[in-house]
Design a protein around this motif. Structure first.
Motif, mmCIF file in Angstrom:
data_model
loop_
_atom_site.group_PDB
_atom_site.id
_atom_site.type_symbol
_atom_site.label_atom_id
_atom_site.label_comp_id
_atom_site.label_asym_id
_atom_site.label_seq_id
_atom_site.Cartn_x
_atom_site.Cartn_y
_atom_site.Cartn_z
ATOM 1 N N MET A 49 0.836 -1.208 0.000
ATOM 2 C CA MET A 49 0.000 0.000 0.000
ATOM 3 C C MET A 49 0.869 1.256 0.000
ATOM 4 S SD MET A 49 -3.080 -0.899 -0.227
ATOM 5 C CE MET A 49 -4.134 0.374 0.386
ATOM 6 N N ALA A 50 1.973 1.219 0.726
ATOM 7 C CA ALA A 50 2.882 2.369 0.757
ATOM 8 C C ALA A 50 3.497 2.594 -0.613
ATOM 9 C CB ALA A 50 3.967 2.148 1.808
ATOM 10 N N LYS A 51 3.867 1.519 -1.297
ATOM 11 C CA LYS A 51 4.456 1.645 -2.636
ATOM 12 C C LYS A 51 3.434 2.187 -3.628
ATOM 13 C CE LYS A 51 7.919 -1.982 -2.103
ATOM 14 N NZ LYS A 51 8.342 -3.307 -2.549
ATOM 15 N N ILE A 52 2.209 1.695 -3.543
ATOM 16 C CA ILE A 52 1.157 2.175 -4.438
ATOM 17 C C ILE A 52 0.868 3.648 -4.161
ATOM 18 C CG2 ILE A 52 -1.300 1.972 -4.992
ATOM 19 C CD1 ILE A 52 -0.992 -1.058 -4.581
ATOM 20 N N GLY A 53 0.807 4.018 -2.897
ATOM 21 C CA GLY A 53 0.579 5.415 -2.533
ATOM 22 C C GLY A 53 1.699 6.321 -3.029
ATOM 23 N N SER A 54 2.927 5.853 -2.898
ATOM 24 C CA SER A 54 4.066 6.637 -3.380
ATOM 25 C C SER A 54 4.013 6.811 -4.892
ATOM 26 C CB SER A 54 5.381 5.964 -2.989
ATOM 27 O OG SER A 54 5.516 5.933 -1.600
ATOM 28 N N ALA A 55 3.680 5.739 -5.598
ATOM 29 C CA ALA A 55 3.592 5.814 -7.057
ATOM 30 C C ALA A 55 2.504 6.798 -7.481
ATOM 31 C CB ALA A 55 3.330 4.425 -7.638
ATOM 32 N N LEU A 56 1.372 6.766 -6.814
ATOM 33 C CA LEU A 56 0.291 7.697 -7.149
ATOM 34 C C LEU A 56 0.687 9.146 -6.844
ATOM 35 C CD1 LEU A 56 -2.832 5.698 -5.922
ATOM 36 C CD2 LEU A 56 -2.116 6.127 -8.277
ATOM 37 N N ALA A 57 1.389 9.345 -5.739
ATOM 38 C CA ALA A 57 1.840 10.693 -5.401
ATOM 39 C C ALA A 57 2.825 11.222 -6.440
ATOM 40 C CB ALA A 57 2.486 10.694 -4.019
ATOM 41 N N ILE A 58 3.714 10.372 -6.899
ATOM 42 C CA ILE A 58 4.693 10.773 -7.925
ATOM 43 C C ILE A 58 3.974 11.119 -9.218
ATOM 44 C CG2 ILE A 58 6.553 9.902 -9.389
ATOM 45 C CD1 ILE A 58 7.566 8.385 -6.879
ATOM 46 N N LEU A 59 2.990 10.311 -9.612
ATOM 47 C CA LEU A 59 2.226 10.602 -10.828
ATOM 48 C C LEU A 59 1.490 11.938 -10.711
ATOM 49 C CD1 LEU A 59 0.757 7.104 -11.715
ATOM 50 C CD2 LEU A 59 2.499 8.382 -12.968
ATOM 51 N N LEU A 60 0.943 12.212 -9.551
ATOM 52 C CA LEU A 60 0.241 13.480 -9.341
ATOM 53 C C LEU A 60 1.193 14.666 -9.475
ATOM 54 C CD1 LEU A 60 -2.372 14.929 -8.498
ATOM 55 C CD2 LEU A 60 -1.598 14.686 -6.138
ATOM 56 N N VAL A 61 2.366 14.553 -8.874
ATOM 57 C CA VAL A 61 3.356 15.629 -8.949
ATOM 58 C C VAL A 61 3.797 15.849 -10.391
ATOM 59 C CG1 VAL A 61 5.713 16.257 -8.314
ATOM 60 C CG2 VAL A 61 4.147 15.412 -6.577
ATOM 61 N N LEU A 62 4.066 14.761 -11.111
ATOM 62 C CA LEU A 62 4.523 14.889 -12.496
ATOM 63 C C LEU A 62 3.445 15.490 -13.391
ATOM 64 C CD1 LEU A 62 6.534 11.586 -12.963
ATOM 65 C CD2 LEU A 62 7.431 13.894 -12.677
ATOM 66 N N SER A 63 2.209 15.111 -13.199
ATOM 67 C CA SER A 63 1.141 15.687 -14.030
ATOM 68 C C SER A 63 0.938 17.157 -13.692
ATOM 69 C CB SER A 63 -0.157 14.900 -13.862
ATOM 70 O OG SER A 63 -0.685 15.061 -12.569
ATOM 71 N N SER A 64 1.094 17.521 -12.438
ATOM 72 C CA SER A 64 0.980 18.930 -12.056
ATOM 73 C C SER A 64 2.082 19.757 -12.704
ATOM 74 C CB SER A 64 1.065 19.074 -10.536
ATOM 75 O OG SER A 64 -0.014 18.413 -9.933
ATOM 76 N N CYS A 65 3.292 19.216 -12.729
ATOM 77 C CA CYS A 65 4.406 19.925 -13.371
ATOM 78 C C CYS A 65 4.126 20.127 -14.855
ATOM 79 C CB CYS A 65 5.709 19.149 -13.197
ATOM 80 S SG CYS A 65 6.335 19.158 -11.515
ATOM 81 N N GLY A 66 3.592 19.111 -15.509
ATOM 82 C CA GLY A 66 3.277 19.219 -16.928
ATOM 83 C C GLY A 66 2.261 20.313 -17.197
ATOM 84 N N ASN A 67 1.236 20.400 -16.352
ATOM 85 C CA ASN A 67 0.229 21.448 -16.511
ATOM 86 C C ASN A 67 0.834 22.826 -16.294
ATOM 87 O OD1 ASN A 67 -1.850 19.665 -17.073
ATOM 88 N ND2 ASN A 67 -2.429 19.460 -14.948
ATOM 89 N N THR A 68 1.718 22.936 -15.324
ATOM 90 C CA THR A 68 2.360 24.222 -15.054
ATOM 91 C C THR A 68 3.221 24.653 -16.228
ATOM 92 O OG1 THR A 68 2.369 23.761 -12.695
ATOM 93 C CG2 THR A 68 3.919 25.421 -13.472
#
Length: 51
Positions: free
Chosen positions: A4-23
């Motif tokens: 669960m920690a690994k899945i949560g970390s992966a989702l957090a990384i994806l969120l950060v990367l998509s936010s950077c792309g939008n910015t």
């Protein structure tokens, strides 16, 4: 629990990367708008100077 920690970390990384792309895309659009506004202002000044 580790899975669960690994899945949560992966989702957090994806969120950060998509936010950077939008910015980055937003900054690109803003820069293009500034260039267009500057060109329009230059044309307006040029047109006013020839009157």
């Amino acid at each position: 629990m580790m899975t669960m920690a690994k899945i949560g970390s992966a989702l957090a990384i994806l969120l950060v990367l998509s936010s950077c792309g939008n910015t980055i895309r937003g900054i690109g659009r803003d820069t293009a708008n500034v260039v267009n506004a500057t060109q329009d202002a230059g044309r307006s000044v040029g047109h006013a100077a020839t009157r």
